[in-house]
Motif scaffolding. Structure first.
Motif, PDB file in Angstrom:
ATOM      1  N   GLU A   1       0.877  -1.399  -0.115  1.00  0.00           N
ATOM      2  CA  GLU A   1      -0.012   0.049  -0.025  1.00  0.00           C
ATOM      3  C   GLU A   1       0.988   1.123   0.067  1.00  0.00           C
ATOM      4  O   GLU A   1       1.865   1.506   0.698  1.00  0.00           O
ATOM      5  N   PRO A   2       0.608   2.204  -0.855  1.00  0.00           N
ATOM      6  CA  PRO A   2       1.473   3.453  -0.877  1.00  0.00           C
ATOM      7  C   PRO A   2       1.363   4.317   0.378  1.00  0.00           C
ATOM      8  O   PRO A   2       0.377   4.038   1.074  1.00  0.00           O
ATOM      9  N   GLU A   3       2.213   4.789   0.824  1.00  0.00           N
ATOM     10  CA  GLU A   3       2.460   5.521   2.261  1.00  0.00           C
ATOM     11  C   GLU A   3       3.110   6.998   1.772  1.00  0.00           C
ATOM     12  O   GLU A   3       3.799   7.104   0.986  1.00  0.00           O
ATOM     13  N   VAL A   4       2.796   7.763   2.921  1.00  0.00           N
ATOM     14  CA  VAL A   4       3.664   9.042   3.048  1.00  0.00           C
ATOM     15  C   VAL A   4       4.769   8.708   3.875  1.00  0.00           C
ATOM     16  O   VAL A   4       4.893   8.283   4.714  1.00  0.00           O
ATOM     17  N   THR A   5       6.070   9.308   3.274  1.00  0.00           N
ATOM     18  CA  THR A   5       7.336   8.950   3.901  1.00  0.00           C
ATOM     19  C   THR A   5       7.809  10.498   4.403  1.00  0.00           C
ATOM     20  O   THR A   5       7.736  11.475   3.537  1.00  0.00           O
ATOM     21  N   GLN A   6       8.352  10.589   5.572  1.00  0.00           N
ATOM     22  CA  GLN A   6       8.995  11.650   5.991  1.00  0.00           C
ATOM     23  C   GLN A   6      10.525  11.518   6.272  1.00  0.00           C
ATOM     24  O   GLN A   6      10.925  10.474   7.158  1.00  0.00           O
ATOM     25  N   THR A   7      11.353  12.392   6.162  1.00  0.00           N
ATOM     26  CA  THR A   7      12.775  12.583   6.593  1.00  0.00           C
ATOM     27  C   THR A   7      13.127  13.853   6.969  1.00  0.00           C
ATOM     28  O   THR A   7      12.722  14.722   6.528  1.00  0.00           O
ATOM     29  N   PRO A   8      14.115  13.855   8.032  1.00  0.00           N
ATOM     30  CA  PRO A   8      14.287  12.612   8.899  1.00  0.00           C
ATOM     31  C   PRO A   8      13.659  12.187   9.668  1.00  0.00           C
ATOM     32  O   PRO A   8      12.405  12.968   9.919  1.00  0.00           O
ATOM     33  N   SER A   9      13.844  11.178  10.363  1.00  0.00           N
ATOM     34  CA  SER A   9      12.848  10.738  11.666  1.00  0.00           C
ATOM     35  C   SER A   9      13.066  11.531  12.581  1.00  0.00           C
ATOM     36  O   SER A   9      12.175  11.686  13.582  1.00  0.00           O
ATOM     37  N   HIS A  10      14.305  12.117  13.065  1.00  0.00           N
ATOM     38  CA  HIS A  10      14.837  12.701  14.107  1.00  0.00           C
ATOM     39  C   HIS A  10      15.659  13.880  13.618  1.00  0.00           C
ATOM     40  O   HIS A  10      16.692  13.598  12.897  1.00  0.00           O
ATOM     41  N   GLN A  11      15.678  15.157  13.869  1.00  0.00           N
ATOM     42  CA  GLN A  11      16.073  16.290  13.532  1.00  0.00           C
ATOM     43  C   GLN A  11      16.574  17.232  14.869  1.00  0.00           C
ATOM     44  O   GLN A  11      15.532  17.388  15.247  1.00  0.00           O
ATOM     45  N   VAL A  12      17.827  17.127  15.078  1.00  0.00           N
ATOM     46  CA  VAL A  12      18.393  18.247  16.009  1.00  0.00           C
ATOM     47  C   VAL A  12      19.133  19.291  15.539  1.00  0.00           C
ATOM     48  O   VAL A  12      19.914  19.228  14.946  1.00  0.00           O
ATOM     49  N   THR A  13      18.716  20.621  16.160  1.00  0.00           N
ATOM     50  CA  THR A  13      19.110  21.739  15.339  1.00  0.00           C
ATOM     51  C   THR A  13      19.325  22.792  16.641  1.00  0.00           C
ATOM     52  O   THR A  13      18.446  22.745  17.638  1.00  0.00           O
ATOM     53  N   GLN A  14      20.238  23.658  16.383  1.00  0.00           N
ATOM     54  CA  GLN A  14      20.480  24.806  17.258  1.00  0.00           C
ATOM     55  C   GLN A  14      19.422  25.951  17.223  1.00  0.00           C
ATOM     56  O   GLN A  14      19.170  26.119  16.035  1.00  0.00           O
ATOM     57  N   MET A  15      18.974  26.572  18.032  1.00  0.00           N
ATOM     58  CA  MET A  15      18.106  27.574  18.186  1.00  0.00           C
ATOM     59  C   MET A  15      18.630  28.518  17.504  1.00  0.00           C
ATOM     60  O   MET A  15      19.758  28.956  17.173  1.00  0.00           O
ATOM     61  N   GLY A  16      17.752  29.127  16.434  1.00  0.00           N
ATOM     62  CA  GLY A  16      18.217  30.282  15.521  1.00  0.00           C
ATOM     63  C   GLY A  16      18.326  29.653  13.980  1.00  0.00           C
ATOM     64  O   GLY A  16      18.600  30.490  13.090  1.00  0.00           O
ATOM     65  N   GLN A  17      18.664  28.559  14.001  1.00  0.00           N
ATOM     66  CA  GLN A  17      19.124  27.814  12.550  1.00  0.00           C
ATOM     67  C   GLN A  17      17.859  27.402  11.731  1.00  0.00           C
ATOM     68  O   GLN A  17      16.779  27.438  12.354  1.00  0.00           O
ATOM     69  N   GLU A  18      18.111  27.338  10.656  1.00  0.00           N
ATOM     70  CA  GLU A  18      17.070  26.862   9.576  1.00  0.00           C
ATOM     71  C   GLU A  18      16.754  25.613   9.526  1.00  0.00           C
ATOM     72  O   GLU A  18      17.875  24.582   9.663  1.00  0.00           O
ATOM     73  N   VAL A  19      15.781  25.050   9.413  1.00  0.00           N
ATOM     74  CA  VAL A  19      15.289  23.575   9.466  1.00  0.00           C
ATOM     75  C   VAL A  19      14.548  23.547   8.130  1.00  0.00           C
ATOM     76  O   VAL A  19      13.587  24.213   8.092  1.00  0.00           O
ATOM     77  N   ILE A  20      14.515  22.458   7.512  1.00  0.00           N
ATOM     78  CA  ILE A  20      13.743  21.809   6.356  1.00  0.00           C
ATOM     79  C   ILE A  20      13.507  20.301   6.663  1.00  0.00           C
ATOM     80  O   ILE A  20      14.073  19.658   6.966  1.00  0.00           O
ATOM     81  N   LEU A  21      12.133  20.237   6.908  1.00  0.00           N
ATOM     82  CA  LEU A  21      11.350  18.961   7.042  1.00  0.00           C
ATOM     83  C   LEU A  21      10.759  18.450   5.545  1.00  0.00           C
ATOM     84  O   LEU A  21      10.033  19.284   5.066  1.00  0.00           O
ATOM     85  N   ARG A  22      11.108  17.159   5.459  1.00  0.00           N
ATOM     86  CA  ARG A  22      10.768  16.823   3.991  1.00  0.00           C
ATOM     87  C   ARG A  22       9.931  15.646   4.257  1.00  0.00           C
ATOM     88  O   ARG A  22       9.861  14.800   5.070  1.00  0.00           O
ATOM     89  N   CYS A  23       8.890  15.839   3.122  1.00  0.00           N
ATOM     90  CA  CYS A  23       7.839  14.646   2.910  1.00  0.00           C
ATOM     91  C   CYS A  23       7.644  14.262   1.437  1.00  0.00           C
ATOM     92  O   CYS A  23       7.635  15.064   0.548  1.00  0.00           O
ATOM     93  N   VAL A  24       7.348  12.925   1.176  1.00  0.00           N
ATOM     94  CA  VAL A  24       6.952  12.440  -0.043  1.00  0.00           C
ATOM     95  C   VAL A  24       5.756  11.968   0.121  1.00  0.00           C
ATOM     96  O   VAL A  24       5.165  10.888   0.683  1.00  0.00           O
ATOM     97  N   PRO A  25       4.587  12.750  -0.402  1.00  0.00           N
ATOM     98  CA  PRO A  25       3.320  12.511  -0.298  1.00  0.00           C
ATOM     99  C   PRO A  25       3.080  11.120  -1.205  1.00  0.00           C
ATOM    100  O   PRO A  25       3.697  11.051  -2.191  1.00  0.00           O
ATOM    101  N   ILE A  26       1.809  10.642  -1.316  1.00  0.00           N
ATOM    102  CA  ILE A  26       1.426   9.555  -2.033  1.00  0.00           C
ATOM    103  C   ILE A  26       1.283  10.162  -3.520  1.00  0.00           C
ATOM    104  O   ILE A  26       0.722  11.218  -3.464  1.00  0.00           O
ATOM    105  N   SER A  27       1.807   9.467  -4.386  1.00  0.00           N
ATOM    106  CA  SER A  27       1.792   9.901  -5.792  1.00  0.00           C
ATOM    107  C   SER A  27       0.558  10.691  -6.363  1.00  0.00           C
ATOM    108  O   SER A  27       0.718  11.575  -7.171  1.00  0.00           O
ATOM    109  N   ASN A  28      -0.370  10.204  -6.365  1.00  0.00           N
ATOM    110  CA  ASN A  28      -1.288  10.761  -7.125  1.00  0.00           C
ATOM    111  C   ASN A  28      -2.073  11.522  -6.047  1.00  0.00           C
ATOM    112  O   ASN A  28      -3.683  12.084  -6.458  1.00  0.00           O
ATOM    113  N   HIS A  29      -1.958  11.906  -4.934  1.00  0.00           N
ATOM    114  CA  HIS A  29      -2.784  12.661  -3.882  1.00  0.00           C
ATOM    115  C   HIS A  29      -2.651  14.266  -4.660  1.00  0.00           C
ATOM    116  O   HIS A  29      -1.777  14.748  -5.044  1.00  0.00           O
ATOM    117  N   LEU A  30      -3.797  14.906  -4.268  1.00  0.00           N
ATOM    118  CA  LEU A  30      -3.824  16.387  -4.329  1.00  0.00           C
ATOM    119  C   LEU A  30      -3.575  17.438  -3.211  1.00  0.00           C
ATOM    120  O   LEU A  30      -3.139  18.705  -3.505  1.00  0.00           O
TER     121      LEU A  30
END
Lengths: 112, 107
Positions: free
Chosen positions: A1-30
């Motif tokens: 079954e297709p699923e939504v994937t997120q990376t990373p599973s755990h992100q540790v960042t210093q205060m004030g830094q930029e962070v990008i959280l990534r997601c790959v949605p299910i391919s035909n979703h809108l």
């Protein structure tokens, strides 16, 4: 079954830094969403995204937050200058026209 | 004031028992969702309903739009049903979440 994937599973960042959280949605979703859950609290809506633009956002989603779907497959959440209170689990979800959300397993963001 | 209220907050049961979790909401909605959150944190959508009743396996969800109330029932509960069950309502394109009901089913 297709699923939504997120990376990373755990992100540790210093205060004030930029962070990008990534997601790959299910391919035909809108419809695409980000939610967050601070430890011990309820899940909160951040933003919804449809047809390459934000369709709705919460008061939490201020100028420090942005979302992008850069290449038709990834869906990212950027926090420009992280604060301690941004520490939370962030969930991505996607949906077809019926709006049944399919959630990823989440990214735990820890701000030091 | 919480727009989505769930009861009970915590629930323990013996394997085989019939479980009911309740959800009341105060806003006009287009749909109500029941979600399951596992101990590891992942969220699974169980039901989305806007009227009547839906059934999937041992799970049954009902909604009364006039009373702004929904129930989730689990028949013949099993230890693997142990999780947090969350009610959420669709308001515009937002989901407004309840605080969840923590269910533990013991063998």
């Amino acid at each position: 079954e297709p699923e939504v994937t997120q990376t990373p599973s755990h992100q540790v960042t210093q205060m004030g830094q930029e962070v990008i959280l990534r997601c790959v949605p299910i391919s035909n979703h809108l419809y695409f969403y980000w939610y967050r859950q601070i430890l011990g609290q309820k899940v909160e809506f951040l933003v919804s995204f449809y047809n390459n633009e934000i369709s709705e956002k919460s008061e939490i989603f201020d100028d420090q937050f942005s979302v992008e779907r850069p290449d038709g497959s990834n869906f990212t959440l950027k926090i420009r200058s992280t604060k301690l209170e941004d520490s939370a689990m962030y969930f991505c979800a996607s949906a077809l026209l019926d709006r049944t959300r399919h959630f990823g397993d989440g990214t735990r963001l820890s701000i030091l | 004031k919480n727009e989505v209220e769930q009861s009970p907050q915590n629930l323990t049961a013996q394997e085989g028992e019939f479980i009911t979790i309740n959800c009341s909401y105060s806003v006009g909605i287009s749909a109500l969702h029941w979600l399951q959150q596992h101990p590891g944190g992942g969220i699974v959508s169980l039901f989305m309903l806007s009227s009547g009743k839906k059934k999937h396996g041992r799970l049954i969800a009902t909604i009364n739009i006039q009373e702004k109330h929904s129930s989730l029932h689990i028949t013949a509960s099993h230890p693997r049903d142990s999780a947090v069950y969350i009610c959420a309502v669709t308001y515009g394109d937002k989901l407004i979440f309840g605080t969840g009901t923590r269910l533990q089913v013991f063998p």
